[in-house]
Design an enzyme around this catalytic site. Structure first.
Site, PDB file in Angstrom:
ATOM      1  N   TYR A 199       0.881  -1.178   0.000  1.00 35.23           N
ATOM      2  CA  TYR A 199       0.000   0.000   0.000  1.00 35.23           C
ATOM      3  C   TYR A 199       0.918   1.227   0.000  1.00 35.23           C
ATOM      4  O   TYR A 199       1.697   1.423   0.929  1.00 35.23           O
ATOM      5  CB  TYR A 199      -0.848   0.031   1.268  1.00 35.23           C
ATOM      6  CG  TYR A 199      -1.946  -1.004   1.337  1.00 35.23           C
ATOM      7  CD1 TYR A 199      -1.680  -2.311   1.743  1.00 35.23           C
ATOM      8  CD2 TYR A 199      -3.258  -0.674   1.005  1.00 35.23           C
ATOM      9  CE1 TYR A 199      -2.693  -3.262   1.811  1.00 35.23           C
ATOM     10  CE2 TYR A 199      -4.279  -1.627   1.070  1.00 35.23           C
ATOM     11  CZ  TYR A 199      -3.989  -2.906   1.474  1.00 35.23           C
ATOM     12  OH  TYR A 199      -4.987  -3.850   1.544  1.00 35.23           O
ATOM     13  N   TYR A 229      -7.370  -5.172  10.128  1.00 38.45           N
ATOM     14  CA  TYR A 229      -7.133  -5.696   8.777  1.00 38.45           C
ATOM     15  C   TYR A 229      -7.452  -7.204   8.702  1.00 38.45           C
ATOM     16  O   TYR A 229      -8.064  -7.650   7.723  1.00 38.45           O
ATOM     17  CB  TYR A 229      -5.678  -5.453   8.360  1.00 38.45           C
ATOM     18  CG  TYR A 229      -5.422  -5.644   6.876  1.00 38.45           C
ATOM     19  CD1 TYR A 229      -4.962  -6.866   6.380  1.00 38.45           C
ATOM     20  CD2 TYR A 229      -5.639  -4.605   5.965  1.00 38.45           C
ATOM     21  CE1 TYR A 229      -4.732  -7.050   5.029  1.00 38.45           C
ATOM     22  CE2 TYR A 229      -5.410  -4.784   4.603  1.00 38.45           C
ATOM     23  CZ  TYR A 229      -4.959  -6.011   4.148  1.00 38.45           C
ATOM     24  OH  TYR A 229      -4.749  -6.200   2.798  1.00 38.45           O
ATOM     25  N   PRO A 256     -12.407   0.439  -0.939  1.00 38.68           N
ATOM     26  CA  PRO A 256     -11.715  -0.859  -0.893  1.00 38.68           C
ATOM     27  C   PRO A 256     -10.351  -0.835  -0.191  1.00 38.68           C
ATOM     28  O   PRO A 256      -9.738  -1.866  -0.016  1.00 38.68           O
ATOM     29  CB  PRO A 256     -11.576  -1.242  -2.362  1.00 38.68           C
ATOM     30  CG  PRO A 256     -11.828  -0.022  -3.140  1.00 38.68           C
ATOM     31  CD  PRO A 256     -12.631   0.899  -2.304  1.00 38.68           C
TER      32      PRO A 256
END
Ligand code: FAS
Ligand code: PHB
Length: 392
Positions: free
Chosen positions: A201, A385, A293
């Site tokens: 990310y 997560y 998302p």
């Protein structure tokens, strides 16, 4: 036609609910307005929480996921030219996630449903719901020019954000909450080896980027783009150049590019409809809520709703007790809002907001610096997560 439960929508929510009910001996028919090929052609989620993996196993459709899926123990955050690993297993006492595409989950559920001989009506038109405030609702639809009526005891609205289930509720009975983000995600699927073994990310001055995968030979990449971007303005070459720019030097140098086999822009929004139950109509998945998302929560929240709803319907079917059904909406929404919070937080952490200003960018930088310097902060990130516990 008659079934105990009429399910509207043959996406992951509808198919998973149908499979769990079928295995409990509860008759159900799914009414879907697109073709099976169209449903399978949608490229969407890629990361499954352990709770979703467990539910797919409970539904008897986990074999290929365990054979072909990729268990992941962590992911990396990239910013300021460096990468920082979030060690999910160490931070959560041994929990991780499974990388296995939503398309494959849907395929496995479709195959199981066909093997069980359960009915799915594809390409149904003008689907409508009647009598949700009675004990004998029904779903009407047009097929091959003829109107069909499906009589049932319950209707499960699993027809996604643009479906008719939520729309069929009187506006006075429903409250919605929404935040639309000033950017979208341009996604590319390519038959190239992933740039890294784990997801990356990336937060960059030019915008967010994500390096994900579907297998060891198929990659899924995203870059943040302005809302008015058009996918036809993005050649593969332009996409790869932009992705490289947003990655650290090592990742940029390791990136294997190739022809895109899918390319699309998805808008980002946070959305919740309350409540999630209206008489004999129960909403599940994207029909009731949407998350950006960034936190990989959309599909997992759909599975979470289905877990609660299937248990409640099975309880009622077996004992006539409505306690679980009456508790469904509040219980599902408690988990929905925590996932909404996490998805919003991760999106604000990693994306470039046009109106952030100097103060907003410094706060974002401080949040990232705090995160990589604090076990407590990384633990909070990791436990969200991998998926928060269910409150059974
Ligand atoms: P779905 O929208 O998947 O399925 C609803 C079904 O109902 C569809 O098949 C539709 O054709 C059908 N339907 C609609 N209207 C109907 C009607 N009137 N009558 C009958 N049927 C009807 N989540 C992640 O975790 N990670 C991601 O990267 C990610 N990317 C996404 C990208 C996009 C473009 C979108 C839209 C979503 C993404 N999501 C992602 C979220 C996504 O995975 C959803 O959470 C997931 O599809 C939810 O599944 P369902 O609730 O079944 O809804
Ligand atoms: C994906 O692989 O499509 C994916 C993975 C993680 C996310 C979002 C999308 O947070």
């Amino acid at each position: 036609m008659h079934a105990q439960v009429a399910i509207i929508g043959a996406g992951p929510s509808g198919l998973l609910l149908g499979q769990l009910l079928q295995r409990a001996g509860i008759s159900n028919i799914i009414v879907e307005n697109r073709s099976a090929e169209h449903v399978l052609g949608r490229i969407r989620a890629g990361v499954l929480e352990q709770g979703t993996v467990d539910l797919l196993d409970e539904a008897g459709v986990g074999a290929r996921m365990h054979a072909e899926g990729l268990p992941h123990d962590g992911f990396e955050l990239a910013f300021d030219g460096d990468r920082h690993r979030i060690d999910l297993r160490a931070l959560t006492g041994g929990r991780g996630v499974m990388v296995y595409g939503q398309t494959e989950v849907t395929r496995d559920l479709m195959r199981a449903r066909a093997a069980a001989g359960a009915a799915t009506v594809y390409e149904a038109e003008q689907v409508s719901i009647e009598g949700i405030d009675t004990t004998a609702p029904c779903v009407r639809y047009l097929l091959n020019g003829r109107v069909h009526t499906l009589h049932c005891a319950f209707v499960a609205g699993c027809d996604g954000f643009h479906g008719i289930s939520r729309q069929s509720v009187p506006t006075a009975a429903i409250r919605t909450f929404e935040r639309v983000y000033p950017f979208g995600w341009l996604g590319v699927l390519s038959d190239t080896p992933p740039v890294s073994d784990e997801l990356i990310y990336a937060a960059h001055a030019r915008g967010f980027a994500l390096c994900s995968m579907r297998s060891r030979t198929r990659s899924r990449y995203y870059v943040q783009v302005p809302l008015d971007e058009r996918v036809e303005d993005w050649s593969d070459a332009r996409f790869w150049d932009e992705l490289r720019t947003r990655l650290d030097a090592h990742a940029a140098a390791s990136l294997v590019t190739g022809m895109s086999i899918e390319k699309s822009i998805a808008p980002l929004r946070s959305f919740v409809a309350e409540p999630m139950r209206f008489g004999r109509l129960f909403l599940a998945g994207d029909a009731a809520h949407i998350v950006p998302p960034t936190g990989a929560k959309g599909l997992n929240l759909a599975a979470s709703d289905v877990r609660y709803l299937s248990r409640a319907l099975i309880e009622f079917h077996r004992t006539g007790d409505t306690t679980e059904l009456d508790a469904y909406s509040a219980r599902a929404l408690r988990r929905v809002w925590k996932a909404e919070r996490f998805s919003w937080w991760m999106t604000t952490l990693l994306h470039r907001f046009p109106d952030a200003g100097g103060f907003g960018q410094r706060i974002q930088q401080a949040e990232l610096d705090y995160l990589i310097g604090s076990v407590a902060a990384r633990t909070a990130l990791a436990e969200n997560y991998v998926g928060l516990p269910f409150d059974d």
